[in-house]
Design an enzyme around this catalytic site. Structure first.
Site, PDB file in Angstrom:
ATOM      1  N   GLU A   1      -6.137  -3.633  -4.604  1.00 21.36           N
ATOM      2  CA  GLU A   1      -7.168  -4.168  -5.521  1.00 21.36           C
ATOM      3  C   GLU A   1      -8.468  -4.450  -4.780  1.00 21.36           C
ATOM      4  O   GLU A   1      -9.521  -4.542  -5.396  1.00 21.36           O
ATOM      5  CB  GLU A   1      -6.635  -5.427  -6.233  1.00 21.36           C
ATOM      6  CG  GLU A   1      -6.621  -6.714  -5.421  1.00 21.36           C
ATOM      7  CD  GLU A   1      -5.529  -6.768  -4.362  1.00 21.36           C
ATOM      8  OE1 GLU A   1      -4.780  -5.781  -4.204  1.00 21.36           O
ATOM      9  OE2 GLU A   1      -5.441  -7.804  -3.669  1.00 21.36           O
TER      10      GLU A   1
ATOM     11  N   HIS B   1      -3.428  -4.538   0.048  1.00 17.74           N
ATOM     12  CA  HIS B   1      -4.283  -4.991  -1.061  1.00 17.74           C
ATOM     13  C   HIS B   1      -5.071  -3.838  -1.681  1.00 17.74           C
ATOM     14  O   HIS B   1      -6.270  -3.705  -1.416  1.00 17.74           O
ATOM     15  CB  HIS B   1      -5.286  -6.028  -0.535  1.00 17.74           C
ATOM     16  CG  HIS B   1      -4.680  -7.333  -0.168  1.00 17.74           C
ATOM     17  ND1 HIS B   1      -4.543  -8.364  -1.071  1.00 17.74           N
ATOM     18  CD2 HIS B   1      -4.167  -7.775   0.987  1.00 17.74           C
ATOM     19  CE1 HIS B   1      -3.971  -9.394  -0.478  1.00 17.74           C
ATOM     20  NE2 HIS B   1      -3.730  -9.065   0.778  1.00 17.74           N
TER      21      HIS B   1
ATOM     22  N   CYS C   1       1.428  -8.339  -0.944  1.00 17.86           N
ATOM     23  CA  CYS C   1       1.220  -9.213   0.211  1.00 17.86           C
ATOM     24  C   CYS C   1       1.968 -10.547   0.039  1.00 17.86           C
ATOM     25  O   CYS C   1       3.188 -10.544   0.072  1.00 17.86           O
ATOM     26  CB  CYS C   1      -0.273  -9.387   0.472  1.00 17.86           C
ATOM     27  SG  CYS C   1      -0.575  -9.843   2.184  1.00 17.86           S
TER      28      CYS C   1
HETATM   29  N1  GLN Z   1      -0.172 -14.400   5.370  1.00 10.77           N
HETATM   30  C1  GLN Z   1      -0.041 -14.751   3.986  1.00 10.77           C
HETATM   31  C2  GLN Z   1       1.264 -15.515   3.756  1.00 10.77           C
HETATM   32  O1  GLN Z   1       2.087 -15.541   4.609  1.00 10.77           O
HETATM   33  C3  GLN Z   1      -0.077 -13.536   3.091  1.00 10.77           C
HETATM   34  C4  GLN Z   1      -1.417 -12.862   3.263  1.00 10.77           C
HETATM   35  C5  GLN Z   1      -1.929 -12.154   2.044  1.00 10.77           C
HETATM   36  O2  GLN Z   1      -1.416 -12.296   0.934  1.00 10.77           O
HETATM   37  N2  GLN Z   1      -2.997 -11.431   2.234  1.00 10.77           N
HETATM   38  O3  GLN Z   1       1.437 -16.096   2.726  1.00 10.77           O
END
Ligand code: GLN
Length: 191
Positions: free
Chosen positions: A168, A166, A81
């Site tokens: 985890e 995610h 992410c």
């Molecule tokens: N929206 C977040 C960002 O742009 C990332 C979201 C996440 O890691 N769950 O940094």
């Protein structure tokens, strides 16, 4: 072989859940907050969180150059992410791709999907997306492992794995297990 030592960048975000998962899979997790914390790692996870906050933390701690050196030594990396965003061309520049932040729409804060992921056997993976990025562009060396709506959400470039979701948080160990295969293969070749 000895248990691999895997760092988790712990400036911000959901690093503790990664540490638990890595420990359950037989690795030794280490929370990393300073350049010295990168010494002797066999792999590094860059977790989800908020990429602007993480960028500021990396600058504050002087971690950008040490992270690049770690990558240049061939240490496998796993970005999830916000971690995927940190690896892209516009951030640490460690993968040949550009991430689009909050790509699934600002209103859609989160959703779940069952994903077939290349190289991850045993049926679909339950994937939790939270204000997730997708891969908007990538070079030829980047292999797409899974897509949602035709957009890459899991990619592999050499020993660098990056995903938009995610595992985890859903208790899904197979992506971390795949990453540890890269880590063990690399550590085995070195020792
Ligand atoms: N929206 C977040 C960002 O742009 C990332 C979201 C996440 O890691 N769950 O940094």
């Amino acid at each position: 072989m000895e248990a691999p030592v895997v760092g988790i960048l712990a400036l911000q975000g959901d690093f503790a859940a990664h540490a638990r998962m890595l420990r359950d899979l037989g690795a030794v997790p280490r929370e990393v907050r300073t350049p010295a914390g990168l010494d002797g790692l066999d792999g590094l996870v860059i977790p989800g969180g908020e990429s602007t906050t993480m960028t500021l933390g990396i600058e504050r701690e002087g971690l950008a150059e040490p992270l690049r050196e770690l990558a240049e030594r061939g240490t496998p990396l796993f970005g999830t992410c916000a971690g995927l965003i940190m690896l892209d061309r516009d951030h640490l520049g460690l993968m040949d791709l550009r991430a689009e932040r909050n790509a699934f729409g600002r209103q859609v804060r989160s959703f779940e999907a069952d994903l077939e992921i290349a190289g991850v056997p045993g049926g679909p993976v339950r994937a939790i997306f939270i204000r997730a990025p997708w891969v908007a562009e990538h070079g030829d060396g980047v292999e797409v492992l899974a897509e949602v709506d035709g957009r890459p959400v899991a990619v592999l470039e050499g020993d660098r794995l990056a995903i938009s979701f995610h595992p985890e948080l859903s208790g899904e160990p197979r992506l971390h297990a795949r990453f540890l295969e890269l880590v063990r293969a690399r550590a085995g070749a070195r020792r």
